[in-house]
Design a protein around this motif. Structure first.
Motif, PDB file in Angstrom:
ATOM      1  N   SER A  92      -5.157  -2.260  -9.955  1.00  0.00           N
ATOM      2  CA  SER A  92      -4.590  -1.182 -10.772  1.00  0.00           C
ATOM      3  C   SER A  92      -5.594  -0.596 -11.756  1.00  0.00           C
ATOM      4  O   SER A  92      -5.367   0.495 -12.293  1.00  0.00           O
ATOM      5  N   LEU A  93      -6.716  -1.285 -11.991  1.00  0.00           N
ATOM      6  CA  LEU A  93      -7.668  -0.830 -13.005  1.00  0.00           C
ATOM      7  C   LEU A  93      -8.296   0.510 -12.633  1.00  0.00           C
ATOM      8  O   LEU A  93      -8.448   1.385 -13.490  1.00  0.00           O
ATOM      9  N   LEU A  94      -8.647   0.688 -11.354  1.00  0.00           N
ATOM     10  CA  LEU A  94      -9.276   1.946 -10.931  1.00  0.00           C
ATOM     11  C   LEU A  94      -8.336   3.147 -11.068  1.00  0.00           C
ATOM     12  O   LEU A  94      -8.731   4.174 -11.631  1.00  0.00           O
ATOM     13  N   PRO A  95      -7.086   3.076 -10.558  1.00  0.00           N
ATOM     14  CA  PRO A  95      -6.203   4.235 -10.758  1.00  0.00           C
ATOM     15  C   PRO A  95      -5.857   4.479 -12.220  1.00  0.00           C
ATOM     16  O   PRO A  95      -5.633   5.633 -12.620  1.00  0.00           O
ATOM     17  N   ILE A  96      -5.814   3.422 -13.034  1.00  0.00           N
ATOM     18  CA  ILE A  96      -5.588   3.627 -14.476  1.00  0.00           C
ATOM     19  C   ILE A  96      -6.753   4.402 -15.078  1.00  0.00           C
ATOM     20  O   ILE A  96      -6.564   5.352 -15.862  1.00  0.00           O
ATOM     21  N   LEU A  97      -7.983   4.004 -14.711  1.00  0.00           N
ATOM     22  CA  LEU A  97      -9.165   4.729 -15.183  1.00  0.00           C
ATOM     23  C   LEU A  97      -9.157   6.166 -14.692  1.00  0.00           C
ATOM     24  O   LEU A  97      -9.485   7.099 -15.438  1.00  0.00           O
ATOM     25  N   MET A  98      -8.762   6.365 -13.431  1.00  0.00           N
ATOM     26  CA  MET A  98      -8.682   7.717 -12.872  1.00  0.00           C
ATOM     27  C   MET A  98      -7.670   8.566 -13.645  1.00  0.00           C
ATOM     28  O   MET A  98      -7.911   9.750 -13.916  1.00  0.00           O
ATOM     29  N   ALA A  99      -6.533   7.954 -14.010  1.00  0.00           N
ATOM     30  CA  ALA A  99      -5.524   8.689 -14.776  1.00  0.00           C
ATOM     31  C   ALA A  99      -6.054   9.074 -16.151  1.00  0.00           C
ATOM     32  O   ALA A  99      -5.796  10.182 -16.644  1.00  0.00           O
ATOM     33  N   GLY A 101       0.818  -1.209   0.000  1.00  0.00           N
ATOM     34  CA  GLY A 101       0.000   0.000   0.000  1.00  0.00           C
ATOM     35  C   GLY A 101       0.851   1.258   0.000  1.00  0.00           C
ATOM     36  O   GLY A 101       0.539   2.226  -0.702  1.00  0.00           O
ATOM     37  N   THR A 102       1.929   1.239   0.761  1.00  0.00           N
ATOM     38  CA  THR A 102       2.835   2.392   0.799  1.00  0.00           C
ATOM     39  C   THR A 102       3.503   2.610  -0.557  1.00  0.00           C
ATOM     40  O   THR A 102       3.572   3.749  -1.056  1.00  0.00           O
ATOM     41  N   LEU A 103       3.987   1.527  -1.171  1.00  0.00           N
ATOM     42  CA  LEU A 103       4.626   1.641  -2.493  1.00  0.00           C
ATOM     43  C   LEU A 103       3.640   2.126  -3.553  1.00  0.00           C
ATOM     44  O   LEU A 103       3.969   2.994  -4.379  1.00  0.00           O
ATOM     45  N   ASN A 104       2.417   1.571  -3.536  1.00  0.00           N
ATOM     46  CA  ASN A 104       1.392   2.006  -4.490  1.00  0.00           C
ATOM     47  C   ASN A 104       1.073   3.487  -4.317  1.00  0.00           C
ATOM     48  O   ASN A 104       0.965   4.243  -5.294  1.00  0.00           O
ATOM     49  N   THR A 105       0.920   3.904  -3.062  1.00  0.00           N
ATOM     50  CA  THR A 105       0.572   5.296  -2.779  1.00  0.00           C
ATOM     51  C   THR A 105       1.676   6.243  -3.252  1.00  0.00           C
ATOM     52  O   THR A 105       1.393   7.292  -3.854  1.00  0.00           O
ATOM     53  N   ILE A 106       2.931   5.893  -2.970  1.00  0.00           N
ATOM     54  CA  ILE A 106       4.053   6.733  -3.404  1.00  0.00           C
ATOM     55  C   ILE A 106       4.048   6.883  -4.929  1.00  0.00           C
ATOM     56  O   ILE A 106       4.216   7.989  -5.472  1.00  0.00           O
ATOM     57  N   ALA A 107       3.831   5.761  -5.636  1.00  0.00           N
ATOM     58  CA  ALA A 107       3.821   5.797  -7.103  1.00  0.00           C
ATOM     59  C   ALA A 107       2.697   6.692  -7.617  1.00  0.00           C
ATOM     60  O   ALA A 107       2.903   7.519  -8.533  1.00  0.00           O
ATOM     61  N   LEU A 108       1.497   6.564  -7.039  1.00  0.00           N
ATOM     62  CA  LEU A 108       0.356   7.359  -7.501  1.00  0.00           C
ATOM     63  C   LEU A 108       0.533   8.841  -7.177  1.00  0.00           C
ATOM     64  O   LEU A 108       0.174   9.706  -7.987  1.00  0.00           O
ATOM     65  N   LEU A 109       1.074   9.137  -5.995  1.00  0.00           N
ATOM     66  CA  LEU A 109       1.288  10.543  -5.638  1.00  0.00           C
ATOM     67  C   LEU A 109       2.354  11.185  -6.526  1.00  0.00           C
ATOM     68  O   LEU A 109       2.235  12.359  -6.910  1.00  0.00           O
ATOM     69  N   HIS A 141      -6.513  11.011  -4.954  1.00  0.00           N
ATOM     70  CA  HIS A 141      -6.929   9.929  -4.043  1.00  0.00           C
ATOM     71  C   HIS A 141      -5.941   8.754  -4.094  1.00  0.00           C
ATOM     72  O   HIS A 141      -6.338   7.586  -4.069  1.00  0.00           O
ATOM     73  N   GLY A 142      -4.662   9.095  -4.158  1.00  0.00           N
ATOM     74  CA  GLY A 142      -3.632   8.067  -4.285  1.00  0.00           C
ATOM     75  C   GLY A 142      -3.574   7.120  -3.099  1.00  0.00           C
ATOM     76  O   GLY A 142      -3.325   5.923  -3.265  1.00  0.00           O
TER      77      GLY A 142
END
Length: 350
Positions: free
Chosen positions: A251-258, A214-222, A228-229
């Protein structure tokens, strides 16, 4: 002349028939068995806290009630946090509508200019496909709702099941002594202790893996500037409960968000690449080293168990597959005739 019947063939046939009957019963009693199994796992996980409260002179019933109330409070806090994050996505829906309109306009322009399809014909085809999809999804949704309602009703019994399992744990242990009276109590205690250790170590290791992922995913999204990373990062991390494909699904939701929030498609590509790299790290380094030999099941056995239990119990089967396979391996390793099967489930010694 009467031919001699091969006893090994009879035993094999009887074992296969028994296995088929057991699997059929497990499938038919899913709504009862799945909550019971979850309650059993929760009771093992909550046992250390409950035992601690009993050691400081709390009566067993009160210790169990306090333990379950604390567990429910933690779950409720997590659910409230998730619901709050979902509500904060309200401003995204208008953007989804606008972006969808832009995408539809692009498709119309491409179809008109490149494929020479009239706009009215294209809209007619889209309406036809949408109508067919709604008709087919109607029966699917109604079937899903009816089956889910019964499961959720039984799911509410998990705290009660957990309470009773913790309350009568000595009684159940005494039952095992009587059931396997030919075995020494020490050997039974050893097997029960191994099962507790495997479940507790697996779940504690899994929680740590979720925190790291979760920490790694959040860092990548931020870093990519995806809104809402934190929510999307930890949502995908929780899906590690579904091994091998969980992070990919998350990963599908953040890809859609991007795609919706950003003007360039490269942000979506960056999200996909980041999550793919994190999934590679999770599968090859993080989970093996954090969980390690606590659940020593080889990848082939893990994949087969995921397929079998998902076919048997759906999403619940995916979550329960590895813990149940780990328990089965402990039982196999503790039975002389079944040790080869336990070896088959375990990691290679090469």
């Amino acid at each position: 002349m009467v031919k001699k019947v091969d006893n090994s063939s009879i035993k094999l046939a009887a074992s296969l028939i028994s296995l088929v009957i057991v699997i059929y019963i497990m499938n038919q009693l899913q709504e009862i068995l799945v909550p019971l199994i979850f309650a059993g796992i929760f009771s093992v996980l909550l046992l250390p806290l409950c035992s601690f409260l009993e050691r400081i002179r709390l009566p067993r019933v009160l210790a169990i009630v306090v333990t379950i109330v604390l567990a429910i409070a933690v779950v409720a806090a997590v659910i409230a946090l998730v619901v709050g994050q979902i509500r904060s996505l309200d401003e995204v829906w208008p953007m989804i509508a606008t972006k969808s309109g832009d995408w539809l306009k692009s498709v119309q322009d491409f179809a008109t200019s490149q494929m020479h399809i009239k706009e009215s014909e294209l809209l007619g085809e889209i309406r036809k496909y949408l109508s067919d999809a709604l008709k087919s999804s109607g029966s699917l949704i109604s079937g899903t709702v009816s089956s889910t309602t019964g499961f959720l009703a039984n799911l509410t019994l998990i705290p009660l099941y957990t309470f009773l399992m913790l309350l009568y744990r000595d009684f159940f242990l005494e039952f095992l002594y009587k059931l396997f009276s030919k075995l020494s109590q020490h050997r039974i205690d050893l097997v029960v202790s191994k099962i507790k250790s495997v479940l507790q170590s697996y779940m504690s290791g899994l929680m740590l893996v979720i925190l790291i992922i979760g920490t790694l995913n959040t860092i990548a999204l931020l870093l990519l500037g995806i809104p809402h990373g934190v929510f999307f990062g930890f949502f995908a991390a929780v899906l590690v409960l579904i091994p091998y494909i969980g992070i990919a699904i998350g990963s599908l939701l953040p890809i859609l968000m991007a795609l919706i929030m950003k003007d360039s498609i490269w942000y979506a590509v960056g999200v996909a690449a980041s999550f793919a790299a994190i999934q590679f790290l999770e599968g090859n380094f993080i989970t093996p080293y954090v969980v390690g030999s606590k659940v020593s099941i080889n990848s082939f056995a893990a994949i087969v168990s995921l397929l079998l239990f998902s076919s048997l119990w759906g999403m619940s089967g995916l979550v329960l597959a590895l813990p149940l396979t780990a328990i089965i391996k402990v039982l196999f390793d503790s039975t002389s005739k079944l040790k080869p099967w336990g070896y088959l489930l375990g990691e290679s010694e090469d």
